[in-house]
Design an enzyme around this catalytic site. Structure first.
Site, PDB file in Angstrom:
ATOM      1  N   ASP A   1     -27.253 -37.629 -16.083  1.00  0.00           N
ATOM      2  CA  ASP A   1     -26.991 -38.584 -17.158  1.00  0.00           C
ATOM      3  C   ASP A   1     -25.490 -38.876 -17.249  1.00  0.00           C
ATOM      4  O   ASP A   1     -24.739 -38.490 -16.357  1.00  0.00           O
ATOM      5  CB  ASP A   1     -27.546 -38.037 -18.483  1.00  0.00           C
TER       6      ASP A   1
ATOM      7  N   GLU B   1     -33.410 -32.097 -11.300  1.00  0.00           N
ATOM      8  CA  GLU B   1     -32.089 -32.520 -11.747  1.00  0.00           C
ATOM      9  C   GLU B   1     -31.032 -31.550 -11.200  1.00  0.00           C
ATOM     10  O   GLU B   1     -31.283 -30.353 -11.054  1.00  0.00           O
ATOM     11  CB  GLU B   1     -32.001 -32.549 -13.281  1.00  0.00           C
TER      12      GLU B   1
END
Ligand SMILES: *[C@@H]1O[C@H](CO)[C@@H](O)[C@H](O)[C@H]1NC(C)=O
Ligand SMILES: *[C@@H]1O[C@H](CO)[C@@H](O)[C@H](O)[C@H]1NC(C)=O
Length: 526
Positions: free
Chosen positions: A95, A490
């Site tokens: 992110d 991730e």
């Protein structure tokens, strides 16, 4: 459209128990170490790739020599609303929030790797890239530390950021910045940032003395600020709580900051701090089975252990022994040789701490084990665990098993270091990697458009996030390569950071082995 909600907080596994130790044929060891695995990995390639990852995570104005070309400038107005220049630094993961605590830990670990494995990294020709990776972080910390008692802690916030799936270059989410100061303290963040800048000052001491001095100046001020105005940063900055809450509190970071400042300055006051608060801050009390962006005790204890044999620290031998017994508890727990309190392993032998982003604990363990093995070797000592005496070779061999698992020696033949080897995760949970490169397609991609067109797209990411270490397999060595499986796919900057030093170490070992191999071949042919 799926809204991704992530909570990176975790609980801390710790035990209150002590343990103790003492005193060690090199090529035979190298043979066993390298011959036991049929697969030889290209650690030089792994090392180079790991450093590329930090370029992919860059925020701010990218330099002319940027090698990861699917990225472009981003976050160019960070801090503007608050009247401060916060352009630069690293996005923590998939992110676009810039989280100070994990960013600082990333820089501390990169720096520690560079300090302990300087020659190995230099031999691999990667010193410059390593220093660039560190400096991208420290340049940002200098900007973020706007006055002695003010440190900007975060830019953007997790909740609004996670509402969108966009390239960093298109970002439309809030870039509000959050700070700690005298009335909103954050001793953990200040302590870790002090540690990062002090450790980095050691890295730049010879090549860039002016910069090194500047870093040290900031580190000293930050430590003083964190020590004087005590408090957890997540109590001052609510928005960080769901993402990077400081579960272990700030005492570990204050000890850790003092330790790195002592290493950087040789000033007795910092050593005194590590000694005098050893007990009250849990430095000699906490026996840990994990080392992470949140919990620094094991790293601190390993560093403190190294002072035990030094003449000038003789008067503190009792406290240093306590530090060392806790460091050994950690090492023994990884080796599965404690009395009960061990780190779990998957059936194929990977250290397993917890489901979400387990690889972060594997890479920090591989690093600390490698450092501790080198330390024991230099002192010609062995490690005394409850379940037996362990040689430095065995410790290094276990560290190598973890690194090799990461690189593909596992039941799925999967490299969890993206872009390495023939098989690696193709659907990494990463906004930028999963969307067409900005440099190729500059058309704006909106907040939810990214979810509709790219996040939910079947098939591999258009960009390979080379060098990223993803969260990794579950407790049974299974791994599902899906973009929405952020628990496993991730990657984070602090996963890869400890690997830089470890890769360099194993590359050196492999090279020695090759030299020895060709020597013996020559001997044989004569
Ligand atoms: C090991 O653990 C067992 C079970 O907790 C305990 O009974 C025993 O005393 C421990 N041994 C040592 C040497 O600490
Ligand atoms: C992994 O590689 C080994 C050896 O080449 C092979 O026997 C095995 O079937 C492979 N496993 C998978 C899941 O591809």
């Amino acid at each position: 459209m799926e809204k991704v909600r992530k909570q990176k907080k975790h609980h801390v596994a710790a035990f209150k128990t002590p343990r103790f130790m003492h005193q060690c044929c090199f090529f035979l060891f190298l043979f066993t170490l390298l011959a036991t695995t049929t697969q030889a990995f290209d650690y030089a390639d792994a090392l180079s790739k790991s450093l590329l990852y930090f370029e992919a995570q860059r925020s701010g104005r990218l330099p002319y020599n940027q090698r990861v070309t699917w990225r472009d400038h981003s976050g160019l107005t960070d801090g503007l609303e608050q009247g401060v220049d916060l352009v630069g630094g690293y996005y923590d993961a998939g992110d676009h929030v810039k989280f100070g605590l994990p960013m600082a830990f990333t820089v501390t670990m990169l720096s520690w790797g560079a300090i302990d494995f300087w020659e190995q990294i230099a031999d691999a020709g990667e010193l410059e890239h390593t220093m660039e990776a560190i400096k991208w972080g420290t340049d940002y910390f200098i900007k973020a530390h706007t006055s002695p008692n003010v440190l900007w802690a975060e830019v953007g916030d997790g909740d609004t950021d996670h509402y969108c799936w966009q390239r960093a270059e298109d970002m439309t989410t809030s870039r509000q910045a959050f700070k700690i100061d005298e009335s909103n303290p954050g001793s953990d963040l200040a302590g870790e940032t002090a540690a990062a800048m002090a450790a980095a000052s050691i890295v730049f001491k010879k090549t860039n003395p002016h910069y090194s001095h500047l870093l040290l100046h900031h580190a000293q001020q930050l430590f003083e600020f964190g020590d004087k105005y005590r408090g957890k940063y997540d109590a001052s900055i609510g928005v960080v709580k769901k993402y990077y809450a400081s579960v272990s509190g700030y005492m570990d970071e204050l000890l850790w900051g003092a330790m790195w400042l002592y290493k950087a300055t040789d000033k007795e006051e910092y050593f005194e701090y590590v000694i005098s608060t050893a007990h009250s801050f849990g430095g000699t009390g906490w026996a840990m089975t994990e080392f992470s962006w949140d919990v620094k005790y094991a790293g601190l204890q390993v560093l403190a252990s190294k002072f035990l044999m030094e003449e000038k620290h003789k008067k503190h031998v009792n406290i240093l022994k306590k530090y060392r017994s806790k460091a050994e508890f950690y090492i023994c727990s990884c080796l599965n040789k404690n009395n009960g309190s061990n780190v779990a392993r998957t059936p194929a032998g990977l250290l397993y701490v917890r489901q979400w982003n387990n690889m972060q604990y594997v890479s920090t363990a591989a690093f600390l084990l490698t450092v501790y093995s080198d330390f024991l070797q230099s002192k010609n000592q062995k490690l005394n665990c409850h379940d037996g005496i362990v040689s430095h070779e065995e410790i290094l061999s276990f560290a190598k098993s973890q690194v090799d698992y990461i690189l593909g020696l596992n039941p799925l033949n999967m490299s969890y270091l993206v872009g390495f080897g023939p098989r690696y995760p193709k659907m990494v949970h990463h906004r930028g990697a999963s969307i067409v490169p900005y440099r190729e397609s500059k058309g704006f991609i909106g907040c939810t458009q990214g979810y509709d067109n790219w996040y939910s797209m079947q098939g591999p990411n258009p960009n390979v996030l080379v060098g990223a270490l993803v969260g990794g397999p579950d407790h049974e060595d299974n791994f599902e390569d899906q973009r929405n499986n952020y628990v496993q796919t991730e990657a984070c900057t602090y996963n890869t950071a400890p690997l830089v030093g470890a890769f360099a170490k194993f590359l050196q070992l492999e090279n020695k082995m090759l030299v020895h191999d060709s020597d013996s071949l020559q001997v044989a042919s004569f």
